[in-house]
Write an enzyme that holds these catalytic residues in place. Structure first.
Site, PDB file in Angstrom:
ATOM      1  N   ARG A   1     -32.897  53.592  38.976  1.00 47.51           N
ATOM      2  CA  ARG A   1     -33.062  54.976  39.457  1.00 47.51           C
ATOM      3  C   ARG A   1     -33.270  55.026  40.971  1.00 47.51           C
ATOM      4  O   ARG A   1     -32.816  55.955  41.641  1.00 47.51           O
ATOM      5  CB  ARG A   1     -34.257  55.628  38.749  1.00 47.51           C
ATOM      6  CG  ARG A   1     -34.017  55.858  37.273  1.00 47.51           C
ATOM      7  CD  ARG A   1     -35.309  56.058  36.535  1.00 47.51           C
ATOM      8  NE  ARG A   1     -36.127  54.835  36.622  1.00 47.51           N
ATOM      9  CZ  ARG A   1     -37.275  54.667  35.980  1.00 47.51           C
ATOM     10  NH1 ARG A   1     -37.735  55.634  35.214  1.00 47.51           N
ATOM     11  NH2 ARG A   1     -37.959  53.539  36.105  1.00 47.51           N
ATOM     12  N   ASN A   2     -33.965  54.012  41.519  1.00 52.90           N
ATOM     13  CA  ASN A   2     -34.196  54.019  42.969  1.00 52.90           C
ATOM     14  C   ASN A   2     -32.874  53.983  43.729  1.00 52.90           C
ATOM     15  O   ASN A   2     -32.669  54.712  44.690  1.00 52.90           O
ATOM     16  CB  ASN A   2     -35.053  52.798  43.363  1.00 52.90           C
ATOM     17  CG  ASN A   2     -36.495  52.990  42.970  1.00 52.90           C
ATOM     18  OD1 ASN A   2     -37.197  53.828  43.529  1.00 52.90           O
ATOM     19  ND2 ASN A   2     -36.958  52.237  41.986  1.00 52.90           N
TER      20      ASN A   2
ATOM     21  N   LYS B   1     -40.341  59.646  37.351  1.00 55.65           N
ATOM     22  CA  LYS B   1     -40.829  59.508  38.729  1.00 55.65           C
ATOM     23  C   LYS B   1     -40.277  58.251  39.388  1.00 55.65           C
ATOM     24  O   LYS B   1     -40.238  57.181  38.797  1.00 55.65           O
ATOM     25  CB  LYS B   1     -42.365  59.424  38.748  1.00 55.65           C
ATOM     26  CG  LYS B   1     -43.026  60.714  38.358  1.00 55.65           C
ATOM     27  CD  LYS B   1     -43.011  61.686  39.525  1.00 55.65           C
ATOM     28  CE  LYS B   1     -43.439  63.068  39.089  1.00 55.65           C
ATOM     29  NZ  LYS B   1     -42.839  64.133  39.873  1.00 55.65           N
TER      30      LYS B   1
ATOM     31  N   PHE C   1     -50.204  57.442  39.111  1.00 53.79           N
ATOM     32  CA  PHE C   1     -51.165  58.063  38.178  1.00 53.79           C
ATOM     33  C   PHE C   1     -52.242  57.096  37.695  1.00 53.79           C
ATOM     34  O   PHE C   1     -53.170  57.488  36.999  1.00 53.79           O
ATOM     35  CB  PHE C   1     -50.425  58.606  36.943  1.00 53.79           C
ATOM     36  CG  PHE C   1     -49.344  59.593  37.288  1.00 53.79           C
ATOM     37  CD1 PHE C   1     -49.584  60.647  38.152  1.00 53.79           C
ATOM     38  CD2 PHE C   1     -48.068  59.470  36.746  1.00 53.79           C
ATOM     39  CE1 PHE C   1     -48.581  61.555  38.489  1.00 53.79           C
ATOM     40  CE2 PHE C   1     -47.052  60.367  37.068  1.00 53.79           C
ATOM     41  CZ  PHE C   1     -47.313  61.407  37.946  1.00 53.79           C
TER      42      PHE C   1
ATOM     43  N   GLN D   1     -40.413  55.190  41.954  1.00 49.68           N
ATOM     44  CA  GLN D   1     -41.499  54.358  42.500  1.00 49.68           C
ATOM     45  C   GLN D   1     -41.202  53.865  43.922  1.00 49.68           C
ATOM     46  O   GLN D   1     -42.106  53.641  44.706  1.00 49.68           O
ATOM     47  CB  GLN D   1     -41.699  53.122  41.599  1.00 49.68           C
ATOM     48  CG  GLN D   1     -41.984  53.453  40.149  1.00 49.68           C
ATOM     49  CD  GLN D   1     -43.347  54.067  39.967  1.00 49.68           C
ATOM     50  OE1 GLN D   1     -44.339  53.381  39.967  1.00 49.68           O
ATOM     51  NE2 GLN D   1     -43.387  55.380  39.872  1.00 49.68           N
TER      52      GLN D   1
ATOM     53  N   LYS E   1     -39.053  44.727  44.928  1.00 46.26           N
ATOM     54  CA  LYS E   1     -37.606  44.899  44.723  1.00 46.26           C
ATOM     55  C   LYS E   1     -37.219  46.380  44.750  1.00 46.26           C
ATOM     56  O   LYS E   1     -36.060  46.716  45.009  1.00 46.26           O
ATOM     57  CB  LYS E   1     -37.127  44.198  43.457  1.00 46.26           C
ATOM     58  CG  LYS E   1     -37.751  44.684  42.168  1.00 46.26           C
ATOM     59  CD  LYS E   1     -36.945  45.749  41.488  1.00 46.26           C
ATOM     60  CE  LYS E   1     -37.783  46.294  40.360  1.00 46.26           C
ATOM     61  NZ  LYS E   1     -37.615  47.574  39.903  1.00 46.26           N
TER      62      LYS E   1
ATOM     63  N   LYS F   1     -44.719  49.448  38.978  1.00 41.04           N
ATOM     64  CA  LYS F   1     -44.322  48.534  40.024  1.00 41.04           C
ATOM     65  C   LYS F   1     -44.705  49.171  41.352  1.00 41.04           C
ATOM     66  O   LYS F   1     -43.958  49.973  41.888  1.00 41.04           O
ATOM     67  CB  LYS F   1     -42.823  48.264  39.920  1.00 41.04           C
ATOM     68  CG  LYS F   1     -42.465  47.466  38.645  1.00 41.04           C
ATOM     69  CD  LYS F   1     -40.980  47.362  38.386  1.00 41.04           C
ATOM     70  CE  LYS F   1     -40.689  46.371  37.275  1.00 41.04           C
ATOM     71  NZ  LYS F   1     -39.323  46.404  36.766  1.00 41.04           N
TER      72      LYS F   1
HETATM   73  P1  13P Z   1     -35.782  51.842  38.613  1.00 40.88           P
HETATM   74  O1  13P Z   1     -37.164  52.437  38.626  1.00 40.88           O
HETATM   75  O2  13P Z   1     -35.121  51.833  39.948  1.00 40.88           O
HETATM   76  O3  13P Z   1     -34.917  52.437  37.536  1.00 40.88           O
HETATM   77  O4  13P Z   1     -36.005  50.311  38.280  1.00 40.88           O
HETATM   78  C1  13P Z   1     -35.490  49.719  37.149  1.00 40.88           C
HETATM   79  C2  13P Z   1     -36.229  48.499  36.867  1.00 40.88           C
HETATM   80  O5  13P Z   1     -37.337  48.317  37.327  1.00 40.88           O
HETATM   81  C3  13P Z   1     -35.551  47.515  36.024  1.00 40.88           C
HETATM   82  O6  13P Z   1     -36.361  46.440  35.752  1.00 40.88           O
END
Ligand code: 13P
Length: 314
Positions: free
Chosen positions: A235-236, A264, A61, A266, A171, A86
């Site tokens: 979350r990823n 969302k 966004f 990333q 990462k 990120k």
């Molecule tokens: P997620 O978006 O995968 O939850 O990443 C968490 C994160 O960036 C922790 O620093």
């Protein structure tokens, strides 16, 4: 402090709820926000008198938001791309980091903040650390260190803006791979191997993109620590775990909607962006993990291929 946000759960404006209850019931239920936090659904109004801007939105966004801010902010504003952004934008002319995009569009003095920062834990004031990356202006970086730093949120500054931002970005690709390993129940040894190989690719990719990137940055909070926390509890990893359990049959989009309550992801977008850079620059053979994660995400290989490819070509 003003917060720009306009989501509305159950028809009610989230900004109204935040201003009345001092709680973000959608994304941080049960956590009281500071009494000085004001949620403003009008982005232009929210930034009107600001002299420091914190960007905290999914990276897909950011370009649209910057376009709306052109000509609306004060001339001497300082900005920081906070740890939720990120990713990168890949254009015909090559990749562009999000902080460069903000800088190009708005001409602001900017830094980045990245770290092992799972949001819920920070909100509960559990100890964590973060790294601010700056280009030249150490004084500006120190101002951000002071603003963000607390006894439970330890912030340091390093003069390596690209290195810090690329750690946070790349990462997420490794976290997707770690999620495949979890979903396939391959065990901790396999997950640790994926993280090690991923860290090597993060470092090699960053240094090829920007030769000024420092090795030490990968040992800061933004580097190894963020990689570990994201692969353990991000979350990823969570969504990639479910993707692998479905044998790659359910889409990331469908799983994101089901598992993330409007937040969302990333990593999948970043995986595509990184792959585009690999293709643009002819680097595919040097980054077997990054390449394989993309090929799995796009359904051209099953999740089980994550350890079946040769991943040690670097
Ligand atoms: P997620 O978006 O995968 O939850 O990443 C968490 C994160 O960036 C922790 O620093």
């Amino acid at each position: 402090m003003k917060l720009g946000c306009g989501c509305s759960p159950n028809g009610e404006k989230l900004t109204d709820i935040i201003n009345i209850t001092k709680e973000n019931i959608k994304y941080l239920p049960g956590i009281k926000l500071g009494h000085n936090v004001v949620a403003d659904p009008d982005l232009e109004h929210a930034v009107e008198d600001a002299n420091m801007l914190v960007f905290v939105t999914p990276h897909q966004f950011i370009e649209g938001i910057c376009k709306r801010l052109v000509g609306k902010i004060k001339g001497d504003v300082e900005a920081i791309n906070n740890c939720m952004i990120k990713g990168m934008e890949v254009k015909k002319g090559g990749p562009c980091m999000i902080s460069s995009l903000i800088n190009k569009q708005l001409g602001v003095n900017y830094c980045v903040l990245m770290g092992a920062n799972i949001g819920d834990e920070i909100a509960m004031e559990k100890f964590s650390e973060a790294t601010i990356g700056y280009r030249e202006d150490k004084e500006v970086a120190q101002r951000w260190v002071q603003i963000f730093g607390t006894p439970y949120f330890r912030v340091s500054a390093v003069r390596d803006i690209e290195g810090v931002e690329l750690c946070g970005t790349l990462k997420n690709v490794v976290a997707i791979a770690a999620g495949f390993v979890d979903g396939l129940e391959m065990g901790n040894n396999a997950k640790a191997a994926i993280m090690r190989i991923g860290l090597n690719e993060m470092k090699a990719f960053s240094k090829l993109m920007f030769p000024s990137v420092c090795d030490n940055t990968f040992l800061e909070g933004c580097g190894i620590a963020d990689l570990i926390t994201t692969c353990l509890g991000g979350r990823n990893t969570k969504v990639a775990d479910s993707f692998a359990r479905s044998g790659g049959k359910r889409s990331f989009h469908e799983l994101e909607t089901e598992l993330l309550q409007g937040q969302k992801l990333q990593g999948v977008k970043t995986t595509g962006e990184v792959y585009e850079v690999l293709c643009q620059r002819g680097w595919q053979q040097s980054f077997p993990l990054f390449r394989t994660v993309h090929v799995i995400c796009t359904g051209h290989l099953p999740p089980s291929s994550i350890t079946q490819q040769r991943l040690d070509e670097n």
